[in-house]
Design an enzyme around this catalytic site. Structure first.
Site, PDB file in Angstrom:
ATOM      1  N   GLU A 177       0.893  -1.144   0.002  1.00  0.00           N
ATOM      2  CA  GLU A 177      -0.067  -0.184  -0.069  1.00  0.00           C
ATOM      3  C   GLU A 177       0.822   1.208   0.122  1.00  0.00           C
ATOM      4  O   GLU A 177       0.987   2.113   1.157  1.00  0.00           O
ATOM      5  CB  GLU A 177      -1.059   0.027   1.265  1.00  0.00           C
ATOM      6  CG  GLU A 177      -1.886  -1.292   1.284  1.00  0.00           C
ATOM      7  CD  GLU A 177      -3.058  -1.196   2.357  1.00  0.00           C
ATOM      8  OE1 GLU A 177      -2.777  -0.333   3.264  1.00  0.00           O
ATOM      9  OE2 GLU A 177      -3.870  -1.967   2.268  1.00  0.00           O
ATOM     10  N   GLU A 360      -5.707  -8.340   0.367  1.00  0.00           N
ATOM     11  CA  GLU A 360      -6.166  -7.887   1.662  1.00  0.00           C
ATOM     12  C   GLU A 360      -7.659  -7.754   1.305  1.00  0.00           C
ATOM     13  O   GLU A 360      -8.006  -6.931   0.409  1.00  0.00           O
ATOM     14  CB  GLU A 360      -5.860  -6.799   2.263  1.00  0.00           C
ATOM     15  CG  GLU A 360      -4.519  -7.218   2.975  1.00  0.00           C
ATOM     16  CD  GLU A 360      -3.890  -5.663   3.602  1.00  0.00           C
ATOM     17  OE1 GLU A 360      -4.865  -4.871   4.142  1.00  0.00           O
ATOM     18  OE2 GLU A 360      -2.665  -5.846   3.798  1.00  0.00           O
TER      19      GLU A 360
END
Ligand code: IFM
Length: 449
Positions: A177, A360
């Site tokens: 991320e 995720e």
């Protein structure tokens, strides 16, 4: 299957047989959130100092003890195996492997060596993430991600880790991320190092992508394969009519900056315009390194964002609005069709037939143990709806090869401390007792062979 499926109150749980052969089901965690940074000779990292600074983290909590996974890893791997899952996505901590950012801590490498062997002994496929936010303080002291040298140091760290465990991991992601590492942490100040500084933002947004590119080159040269990156995406929607520019800019900052640079070697002009003269000199020359071919793309997806132009505000002059859908404990709207839309968009616009993995997806809820059980029907429904969305993306052409629930355990949810529970397994943070939730059993029933 229509969108309506995703908003049913009690959606059917897809089963393993509904997915292509070889589809990988797993659970994900990250080092600082579960290991206990106080164990095993890990060095200080920027999350330790961020958490020690008042008002940054709920309850001033840090990751010193976390879930004591460093001590209880065997029990945790047993839980993954016993859930019938195929794979475990974990991260190595830079500050554990190199406490001062440079010198290797053999105890740290030994831990990950044991952990990977433990996965293989249990028939679990290791998925590695090299950076999930535990930047050694010694590098933070020199400017952290605003400093180009951090990107260079990351490539060295990546090589050290992969030299030790790269022979046994199935897929490796460089960075988790990068939007969180850069924008959320340097512009919005929500994560370490907690800055609100456009110059540091511009630099970190470039250097985190460069870190990925430099590590990729280094690992390829050493013969490693199955290399990728994990990007987080939100679907951005307008708060009302006439908000196309706000949607476009928010999408460019949150989504396109990261995928466009790795897939095409460009940054969206609308963001470059806003960052103005703050980009590091000569950044253009790094773009071929950043855009080196990937073997797979990791997609993290949680929710959507609703935005409008914020009249009179400074760039980017956009503002987020609360949406009408049911929300998780994080206040995030539950919007499964966003996952379908993003996966299809990634395949269509950026990566074509490249393997994609949902690295995720999950939700936080205020879970409690009662009579030894955790009744989290809402999480079971969340998982069912998002697996349904994943199936639909596959049917529409995305080469989706796996799905990892976030997270295996309740853990340290960054600025929220231990007060947000994402786990399939409940953790009592006083006793460290693990209790599989109803959602764990539901997922197990769905994926068991
Ligand atoms: O806990 C985080 C994780 O570290 C990164 N992705 C989002 C999760 C939930 O906020």
């Amino acid at each position: 299957m229509s969108d309506a499926t995703f908003t049913e109150p009690n959606p059917a749980m897809p089963r393993r047989s509904d997915f292509p052969k070889g589809f990988v089901f797993g659970a994900a965690t990250a080092a600082y959130q579960i290991e206990g940074h106080g164990f095993g000779g890990a060095g200080p990292c920027h999350w330790d100092s961020f958490a020690a600074t008042g008002r940054n983290v709920a309850g001033n909590e840090d990751g010193a003890r976390a879930c004591e996974h460093y001590l209880r890893w065997a029990e945790d791997l047993d839980l993954i195996r016993d859930a019938g899952l195929d794979a475990y996505r974990f991260s190595t901590s830079w500050a554990r492997v190199m406490p001062d950012g440079v010198t290797v801590n053999p105890e740290g490498l030994d831990f990950y060596d044991r952990l990977v062997d433990g996965m293989i002994e249990r028939g679990l496929t290791p998925y590695l993430t090299l950076y999930h936010w535990d930047l050694p303080s010694a590098l933070a002291d020199k400017g952290g991600w605003a400093n180009r040298e951090t990107a260079e140091a990351f490539a060295e760290y990546a090589a050290v880790v992969m030299d030790r465990i790269g022979d046994r991991v199935a897929r490796t992601a460089t960075i988790n991320e990068p939007w969180c590492v850069s924008w959320l942490s340097h512009y919005e100040g929500h994560h370490a190092p907690g800055l609100r500084d456009i110059r540091a933002t511009a630099r970190s947004m470039h250097h985190i992508q460069l870190a990925h590119g430099l590590a990729l080159a280094r690992l390829r040269a050493a013969g490693h394969r199955n290399l990728g990156i994990v990007l987080n995406f939100s679907e951005i929607l307008p708060a009302g009519p006439g908000e196309e520019a706000a949607v476009d800019l928010s999408d460019a900052i949150s989504n396109r900056w990261f995928i466009e640079s790795v897939a095409r070697g460009t940054y969206p002009q609308v963001v470059l315009d806003g960052l103005g003269g703050h980009m590091p000199q000569g950044w253009e020359a790094d773009m071929p390194t950043i855009a080196a071919p990937l073997d797979w793309l990791g997609v993290n997806y949680y929710t959507r964002a609703i935005v409008s132009h914020d009249k009179g505000a400074a760039w980017p002059a956009t503002r987020a609005h609360e949406g009408p859908l049911p929300k998780t404990q994080m206040g995030w709207e539950i919007y499964p069709q966003g996952l379908r839309n993003l996966l299809v968009r990634m395949a269509r616009d950026y990566v074509g037939d490249l393997p994609i993995v949902v690295t995720e997806n999950g939700m936080a809820w205020d879970d409690h143990v009662q009579d030894g059980q955790v009744a989290d029907a809402v999480r079971r429904n969340y998982i069912a709806a998002h697996l349904g969305a994943a199936r639909q993306a596959i049917a529409e052409g995305a080469n989706l090869q796996g799905f990892f629930y976030w997270s295996l355990l309740d853990n340290y949810e960054w600025a929220f401390g231990y007060a947000r529970r994402f786990g399939l397994v409940h953790v009592d943070f006083d006793t460290m007792k693990r209790t599989p939730k109803a959602s764990y059993h539901a997922l197990k029933a769905a994926v068991s062979r």
